[in-house]
Motif scaffolding. Sequence first.
Motif, PDB file in Angstrom:
ATOM      1  N   GLY A  71       4.680  27.141  44.114  1.00  0.00           N
ATOM      2  CA  GLY A  71       4.435  26.478  45.858  1.00  0.00           C
ATOM      3  C   GLY A  71       3.571  25.826  46.105  1.00  0.00           C
ATOM      4  N   VAL A  72       2.687  24.974  44.732  1.00  0.00           N
ATOM      5  CA  VAL A  72       1.198  23.204  44.853  1.00  0.00           C
ATOM      6  C   VAL A  72       2.454  22.113  45.115  1.00  0.00           C
ATOM      7  CG1 VAL A  72       0.172  22.877  44.096  1.00  0.00           C
ATOM      8  CG2 VAL A  72      -0.192  25.070  44.058  1.00  0.00           C
TER       9      VAL A  72
ATOM     10  N   SER B 106       9.842  31.927  50.808  1.00  0.00           N
ATOM     11  CA  SER B 106      11.216  32.668  49.886  1.00  0.00           C
ATOM     12  C   SER B 106      11.077  34.170  50.289  1.00  0.00           C
ATOM     13  CB  SER B 106      10.455  32.471  48.837  1.00  0.00           C
ATOM     14  OG  SER B 106      11.383  33.124  47.511  1.00  0.00           O
ATOM     15  N   GLU B 107       9.860  34.737  50.675  1.00  0.00           N
ATOM     16  CA  GLU B 107      10.389  36.135  50.817  1.00  0.00           C
ATOM     17  C   GLU B 107       9.144  36.380  52.033  1.00  0.00           C
ATOM     18  OE1 GLU B 107      12.208  40.077  49.081  1.00  0.00           O
ATOM     19  OE2 GLU B 107      11.834  38.487  47.871  1.00  0.00           O
ATOM     20  N   THR B 108       9.160  37.059  52.525  1.00  0.00           N
ATOM     21  CA  THR B 108       8.441  37.954  53.240  1.00  0.00           C
ATOM     22  C   THR B 108       8.087  39.750  52.915  1.00  0.00           C
ATOM     23  OG1 THR B 108       9.466  38.351  55.305  1.00  0.00           O
ATOM     24  CG2 THR B 108       8.081  36.698  54.973  1.00  0.00           C
TER      25      THR B 108
ATOM     26  N   THR C 114       9.943  31.382  41.491  1.00  0.00           N
ATOM     27  CA  THR C 114      10.590  31.670  43.137  1.00  0.00           C
ATOM     28  C   THR C 114      10.547  29.859  43.178  1.00  0.00           C
ATOM     29  OG1 THR C 114       9.500  33.931  42.942  1.00  0.00           O
ATOM     30  CG2 THR C 114       9.492  32.188  45.065  1.00  0.00           C
ATOM     31  N   ARG C 115      11.440  29.753  44.964  1.00  0.00           N
ATOM     32  CA  ARG C 115      10.822  28.658  44.965  1.00  0.00           C
ATOM     33  C   ARG C 115      10.170  28.866  46.882  1.00  0.00           C
ATOM     34  NH1 ARG C 115      16.019  24.855  46.559  1.00  0.00           N
ATOM     35  NH2 ARG C 115      15.773  26.109  49.234  1.00  0.00           N
TER      36      ARG C 115
ATOM     37  N   ASN D 163       5.758  36.336  41.988  1.00  0.00           N
ATOM     38  CA  ASN D 163       5.390  35.770  42.003  1.00  0.00           C
ATOM     39  C   ASN D 163       4.935  35.281  39.881  1.00  0.00           C
ATOM     40  OD1 ASN D 163       2.060  34.449  41.786  1.00  0.00           O
ATOM     41  ND2 ASN D 163       4.056  33.947  43.424  1.00  0.00           N
ATOM     42  N   GLN D 164       4.810  36.912  40.261  1.00  0.00           N
ATOM     43  CA  GLN D 164       4.510  36.882  37.906  1.00  0.00           C
ATOM     44  C   GLN D 164       5.847  36.090  37.135  1.00  0.00           C
ATOM     45  OE1 GLN D 164       3.268  40.599  37.035  1.00  0.00           O
ATOM     46  NE2 GLN D 164       1.029  40.474  37.813  1.00  0.00           N
TER      47      GLN D 164
END
Length: 306
Positions: free
Chosen positions: A158-159, A278-280, A298-299, A293-294
Amino acid sequence: MRAVVYDRYSKDLDTLEVREMPDPKLPPAAVLIEVRAAGVNPVDWKVMGGGLDALLPTQFPVIPGWDVAGVVVAVGMDTPEFAVGDEVMAYARKDTVSAGTFAERVAVPVSAVARKPAALSWEEAGALPLAGGTALRAIDALGDLTGRTVLIHGAAGGVGGFAVQIAATRGAKIIGTASERNHDYIRSLGGEPTTYGEGLAERVRGLAGGPVDAVADFVGGQLDVTLDVLGEGGAHASTADPSVMQHGGRYIWVRPDGTQTARLADLAQEGHLRVEISETFPLDRVADAFRANQAGHTRGKLVIVP
């Protein structure tokens, strides 16, 4: 209003629940935002587990979430910068952990708020402030990158994905570490991918044609590789490893700053910064978002949509 809350520190994500909570009070120098989207960040579940208790006071029950995009529905007595109906975004961390953004409404100090660019959807705008601000601050710390080679550890995260794009706007040649399945993604952002793990330093030197000029680490545990590949006088920064400060590097901790968020908004509006979603998740699936997230695979970004 409906909000996600927890009543004590816990690593048990099933203790999260959706509850009716009072509407936030509105300080004089703040705006009340109707939340349209709120990005998920690792710090959200780390705070829930007590990971920042030594740094930030906590007032239970806690509503998690530090990112937000939404519509201003009320303004404080001292907020000439914004009006009801404005579409805004913010990194909304406060000095006390309590009233976060995984809710229908949140009050945010005006100093942290920026206008949402038309180029971004609500989900994209809600995912950008914290991760994008972290990337921006890290790349700023590396100095002038024109014509220089930069290694980015964790370039598909994400960053890291934002950092690749920001470094590209500075005229840098970028080498980014990522799993093989994300190599095309790194190329699409403007970087040259390589796999992490054993032999990384040799692969980086091969792609760079020698040492690199700068390194940004968004993973942690990479200091040995960083120092191995960094050329004399090179700059390095990390968001995950404070020990870089003992080796001439910068440790990055980002504070809420509407001016910084506005810089990100400008980059997005100009077409230089895209946000991968990636997803909501709705409010009643925040625990699922934290688990995803853990897992760390995830891209791009996960987003809560109240």
